[in-house]
Motif scaffolding. Sequence first.
Motif, short mmCIF file in Angstrom:
data_model
loop_
_atom_site.label_atom_id
_atom_site.label_comp_id
_atom_site.label_asym_id
_atom_site.label_seq_id
_atom_site.Cartn_x
_atom_site.Cartn_y
_atom_site.Cartn_z
N LEU A 140 43.78 39.18 53.06
CA LEU A 140 42.94 37.98 53.14
C LEU A 140 42.97 37.17 51.85
CD1 LEU A 140 39.46 37.76 54.76
CD2 LEU A 140 39.71 36.98 52.42
N VAL A 141 42.83 37.82 50.69
CA VAL A 141 42.71 37.10 49.42
C VAL A 141 43.96 36.29 49.12
CG1 VAL A 141 42.39 37.36 46.94
CG2 VAL A 141 41.05 38.77 48.51
N THR A 142 45.13 36.91 49.25
CA THR A 142 46.36 36.20 48.89
C THR A 142 46.72 35.12 49.91
OG1 THR A 142 47.66 37.95 49.97
CG2 THR A 142 47.31 38.15 47.61
N VAL A 143 46.53 35.41 51.20
CA VAL A 143 46.90 34.44 52.23
C VAL A 143 46.03 33.18 52.11
CG1 VAL A 143 46.97 33.98 54.72
CG2 VAL A 143 47.80 36.16 53.82
N LEU A 144 44.72 33.36 52.11
CA LEU A 144 43.84 32.20 52.01
C LEU A 144 43.89 31.56 50.63
CD1 LEU A 144 40.70 33.32 54.06
CD2 LEU A 144 42.69 32.02 54.80
N GLY A 145 44.17 32.36 49.60
CA GLY A 145 44.31 31.80 48.26
C GLY A 145 45.46 30.82 48.16
N ILE A 146 46.58 31.13 48.83
CA ILE A 146 47.73 30.22 48.84
C ILE A 146 47.39 28.94 49.60
CG2 ILE A 146 50.06 29.93 49.77
CD1 ILE A 146 50.58 32.84 49.12
N PHE A 147 46.77 29.08 50.76
CA PHE A 147 46.49 27.91 51.60
C PHE A 147 45.40 27.01 51.01
CE2 PHE A 147 48.03 30.57 55.39
CZ PHE A 147 49.30 30.06 55.26
N TRP A 148 44.43 27.62 50.34
CA TRP A 148 43.30 26.83 49.83
C TRP A 148 43.56 26.24 48.44
CZ3 TRP A 148 38.73 30.54 51.42
CH2 TRP A 148 38.46 30.35 52.79
N VAL A 149 43.99 27.09 47.49
CA VAL A 149 44.11 26.62 46.10
C VAL A 149 45.51 26.83 45.54
CG1 VAL A 149 41.67 26.94 45.58
CG2 VAL A 149 43.24 28.87 45.28
N ASN A 150 46.48 27.12 46.41
CA ASN A 150 47.87 27.32 45.98
C ASN A 150 47.99 28.39 44.90
OD1 ASN A 150 50.62 26.71 46.21
ND2 ASN A 150 50.57 25.33 44.45
N ALA A 151 47.21 29.47 45.04
CA ALA A 151 47.25 30.60 44.09
C ALA A 151 48.40 31.52 44.47
CB ALA A 151 45.92 31.34 44.11
N GLN A 152 49.58 31.23 43.93
CA GLN A 152 50.79 31.96 44.29
C GLN A 152 51.06 33.18 43.43
OE1 GLN A 152 53.34 28.16 44.29
NE2 GLN A 152 54.20 29.31 45.98
N GLU A 153 50.57 33.20 42.21
CA GLU A 153 50.92 34.27 41.29
C GLU A 153 50.18 35.57 41.62
OE1 GLU A 153 50.36 33.11 37.28
OE2 GLU A 153 51.96 31.62 37.29
N ILE A 154 50.93 36.67 41.48
CA ILE A 154 50.34 38.00 41.65
C ILE A 154 51.07 38.94 40.70
CG2 ILE A 154 51.88 38.55 43.60
CD1 ILE A 154 49.59 40.28 44.72
N SER A 155 50.33 39.74 39.96
CA SER A 155 50.93 40.64 38.99
C SER A 155 51.66 41.78 39.70
CB SER A 155 49.87 41.21 38.05
OG SER A 155 48.98 42.05 38.77
N PHE A 156 52.52 42.47 38.94
CA PHE A 156 53.32 43.54 39.51
C PHE A 156 52.44 44.66 40.05
CE2 PHE A 156 55.82 47.48 39.01
CZ PHE A 156 56.91 47.17 39.81
N ASN A 157 51.47 45.11 39.26
CA ASN A 157 50.60 46.21 39.70
C ASN A 157 49.72 45.80 40.87
OD1 ASN A 157 51.50 48.15 37.83
ND2 ASN A 157 50.19 47.29 36.23
N ALA A 158 49.22 44.56 40.86
CA ALA A 158 48.43 44.08 42.00
C ALA A 158 49.29 44.00 43.25
CB ALA A 158 47.83 42.71 41.68
N CYS A 159 50.54 43.61 43.08
CA CYS A 159 51.47 43.53 44.22
C CYS A 159 51.71 44.91 44.81
CB CYS A 159 52.78 42.89 43.76
SG CYS A 159 53.96 42.60 45.09
N LEU A 160 51.93 45.92 43.93
CA LEU A 160 52.14 47.27 44.42
C LEU A 160 50.90 47.81 45.13
CD1 LEU A 160 54.15 49.08 41.58
CD2 LEU A 160 54.99 47.88 43.59
N SER A 161 49.72 47.50 44.60
CA SER A 161 48.49 47.96 45.24
C SER A 161 48.32 47.34 46.62
CB SER A 161 47.28 47.61 44.36
OG SER A 161 47.37 48.23 43.11
#
Length: 376
Positions: A140-161
């Motif tokens: 939910l956080v990454t999908v809506l973050g991209i659509f709402w505020v264009n928050a594309q960046e995600i750290s390596f450890n957050a991505c693995l989690s």
Amino acid sequence: MNPRNTGGSCELEPTHTSLPEAIVCISSQLCINDATLTARITTDTMALLGAVNHLQKILDEDYLSNFSSTLPTFLLTGIPGLEWAHTWISIPFCCLYLTALSGNTLILFIVLTEPSLHQPMYYFLSMLSTADIGLCFSTLVTVLGIFWVNAQEISFNACLSQMFFIHLFTFMKSSVLLAMAFDRFVAISNPLRYATILTHTRIAQIGLAVITRGTVILTPLVLLLKRLSFCHSHVLHHSYCFHPDVMKLSCSDTTINSVFGLTEIISTAEVDSVFILLSYVLIIRSVLNIASPEERKKAFSTCISHITAVAIFYIPLISLSFVHRFGKHAPSYVPTLIANVYLLIPPVMNPIIYSVKTKPIQKAMLKLLHFKGTHF
């Protein structure tokens, strides 16, 4: 040669002399220079150790910089080519998330609070709803973050989690669907022993096995990504972290990762699908052995909800696999849309399916709504 003393040392003169005299002269010279030689060796050793320490510091700095370079910041992707419409696209996505979360939470609440639903079938349904809720929260956080505020960046450890939990809840759903198929088989083929076979303890053991299985399989899969270096593009092709997507960005040898990923898929979703199919072959054989047509229809109707849930889980999964393998000429937004459908549609549809097709769930919902209405 004759030895002669010169300032505490001896020199050999080019005259005829005996070999013992020459040995005595050389020995005395070595003894005199022993202290000087020792001091020189000590000085050179200290200088060498200093150079080694300096080199070690340089290597440590290089290692740390190389290690940090293997922990990149990835860029997630919305829907390629439709960036201008992300705000509008977020509206249906937001509605889907709300529907999925509210519907599965309602199912979970009803099963836990209604005593008449404390049966194996509905316990497994609550496990399925729990997996759907976890899957929704994972993306939910990454999908809506991209659509709402264009928050594309995600750290390596957050991505693995995120990747770990997405795959964990997906495998849990596959395992729970297999357990539900076994539940239907026991209920139809051996109804008299249904309560003794699927006891509360055994259901709890199945639930624990579902979680343990996914965790044991996924932990090395995620840890193997930590050994890779990422020196190419850091742009992912989805709005969440997906194992094949991350692996493709590595410039290291990913043979082990690919083999392990394939083994993991075969040992989970593929094996589960085979056993689900086998369970329904046995269910159909048991239903055909029932003499009364009405009883056959009633027995088979209890499986419709589960068959539909299996279909909406595996059809998007198969479609996504086909698009990744054979859809090279398809528009770039097609894989992204199918990937989002794969994650969102089953959590949205499962509560609807079981609410419409399962009468005890309908009665419990009506009872809850009536209770709410009387307190307004």
